[in-house]
Write a protein that holds these residues in place. Sequence first.
Motif, short mmCIF file in Angstrom:
data_model
loop_
_atom_site.label_atom_id
_atom_site.label_comp_id
_atom_site.label_asym_id
_atom_site.label_seq_id
_atom_site.Cartn_x
_atom_site.Cartn_y
_atom_site.Cartn_z
N ILE A 117 0.87 -1.17 0.00
CA ILE A 117 0.00 0.00 0.00
C ILE A 117 0.91 1.22 0.00
O ILE A 117 1.78 1.35 0.86
CB ILE A 117 -0.91 0.02 1.24
N ARG A 118 0.70 2.11 -0.95
CA ARG A 118 1.56 3.30 -1.05
C ARG A 118 0.73 4.56 -0.88
O ARG A 118 -0.26 4.77 -1.59
CB ARG A 118 2.27 3.33 -2.40
N LEU A 119 1.13 5.39 0.09
CA LEU A 119 0.51 6.69 0.32
C LEU A 119 1.50 7.75 -0.17
O LEU A 119 2.58 7.89 0.39
CB LEU A 119 0.20 6.89 1.80
N THR A 120 1.12 8.46 -1.21
CA THR A 120 1.99 9.47 -1.79
C THR A 120 1.41 10.86 -1.50
O THR A 120 0.32 11.20 -1.97
CB THR A 120 2.12 9.28 -3.31
N TYR A 121 2.15 11.63 -0.71
CA TYR A 121 1.74 12.99 -0.37
C TYR A 121 2.54 13.98 -1.21
O TYR A 121 3.76 13.85 -1.34
CB TYR A 121 1.99 13.27 1.11
N THR A 122 1.85 14.96 -1.76
CA THR A 122 2.52 15.98 -2.55
C THR A 122 1.99 17.36 -2.16
O THR A 122 0.86 17.48 -1.67
CB THR A 122 2.29 15.78 -4.06
N HIS A 123 2.82 18.35 -2.37
CA HIS A 123 2.40 19.74 -2.16
C HIS A 123 3.12 20.56 -3.23
O HIS A 123 4.22 21.06 -3.02
CB HIS A 123 2.78 20.21 -0.75
N ASP A 124 2.46 20.68 -4.37
CA ASP A 124 3.11 21.26 -5.54
C ASP A 124 3.57 22.70 -5.31
O ASP A 124 4.68 23.08 -5.69
CB ASP A 124 2.17 21.21 -6.75
N ASP A 125 2.71 23.51 -4.69
CA ASP A 125 3.05 24.92 -4.49
C ASP A 125 4.32 25.06 -3.65
O ASP A 125 5.25 25.80 -4.01
CB ASP A 125 1.89 25.66 -3.81
N ALA A 126 4.35 24.35 -2.51
CA ALA A 126 5.51 24.45 -1.62
C ALA A 126 6.76 23.86 -2.25
O ALA A 126 7.86 24.40 -2.10
CB ALA A 126 5.21 23.76 -0.29
N SER A 127 6.60 22.76 -2.98
CA SER A 127 7.76 22.13 -3.61
C SER A 127 8.36 23.02 -4.70
O SER A 127 9.58 23.15 -4.81
CB SER A 127 7.36 20.78 -4.21
N LEU A 128 7.50 23.64 -5.49
CA LEU A 128 8.01 24.52 -6.54
C LEU A 128 8.67 25.77 -5.95
O LEU A 128 9.70 26.23 -6.45
CB LEU A 128 6.87 24.93 -7.47
N LYS A 129 8.09 26.30 -4.89
CA LYS A 129 8.68 27.48 -4.25
C LYS A 129 10.04 27.14 -3.67
O LYS A 129 11.01 27.90 -3.81
CB LYS A 129 7.75 27.99 -3.15
N LEU A 130 10.13 25.98 -3.01
CA LEU A 130 11.40 25.56 -2.44
C LEU A 130 12.43 25.31 -3.53
O LEU A 130 13.60 25.71 -3.40
CB LEU A 130 11.19 24.29 -1.60
#
Length: 405
Positions: free
Chosen positions: A180-193
């Motif tokens: 079972i794979r839980l993939t969390y993403t946060h595009d806005d924060a990742s792009l800003k970083l």
Amino acid sequence: MTATNAAAAESDAEARSILERAAAASFPPLHAVHHLLSVGVCVRCIFRMFGAFSHACSYESCCSICFGILLPTCHQDEGVVPFDDISRIDIITSMVSQAIQREGYQIDGFSLEISLPAVVAANERAIRLYMKEKYGSENWFKDEMFSQQTMSAKEGLRLLIAPSLEKQLGVKHGNNSFRIRLTYTHDDASLKLKSLLPNDSNRKRKAESREGNDTRRNSTYDDKQTLSEADSFIHKSLEGIQDKEFCSLFKLPPEKVSKPCHLVISFLRSPIYIGGRYLKLSRNVSQSCWIIDDERMGEASVEEIIKESVCAISRGDGYKFHAAGREDIDVRMLGSGRPFLIEVLNVRSIPSAIEIQQISDKINSSEKKHVRIRNLKLVDNEIWAMMREGEAEKQEAVCCPHMDF
């Protein structure tokens, strides 16, 4: 105030009380704990960073370190999934259970894989350096309190979710072929970083921005493939940045956040292997599907005949056919047969011994006497040894140019 909100407020008050009692013992002074709360660090991350992770916590907003992952309000494909009390973990595990049923997986256990955005690690490092800068001169502060040996956000989430999944699914968590794979993403924060990290392309984009050329810079971030590659890039870049440079690049403490992570739930089962030996009785059947200029060569193929029956029972996402050597289309494979394997990908059901026999019977009783199979079975560690054995053997291949079976 609704009953749910009242329960959440009561849970928050209890968690803060726990923190206050901890501060009187091994935790830092109460004012430091309150300061961490004021800059948006959630209760669980405070416990985690001081080596005292707790299951019994709630909090009212997204955390400036984990983005609420440990207090999981999240965005899922169906939309925003809000949580108000301790049932928040149970709701996620319920979504997992429903998805497993919807996909038709039959499971006897599971392993849990968690993928978090790299910005979580960056934010935690920012908090650690901020605390060192603010409290480093105080007697109570020790670098060991914020050492890298404390529990990671990923491990904290695993401790929260795995027991609930065990209860929901009725099977145990451990080393299992079903993942079972839980993939969390946060595009806005990742792009800003990513835009803050030192590299040639970023420096070029910043120079173009200063010259008023914003169009090219923004188009880079519109590329969805950039999003998928960002976290790997960020992790590698962060490892090579010293603390002094990190402090000059990033805001300390990190900004408070209001938007939670996006959660994607997916499943994968390790391939299964069904092997045996095949006899090819027709000189008009190829080993694998053979098409030239959109025209099929021969009536059928050994690969297609076998995989059709195997995939009907195992319900996999795909397959790969492996054989110990090969023969030309006009050559029959007789004798004891040629060893082969069907590698079935991400199966919903692992065939039983009875079902394996049914596959064999169906192929061998076909009116079209193209292919027969022997010794069909599920195989594991022996698979490649069997293939090497077949390659070493000198099987009898009979070419019959004037006869057809």
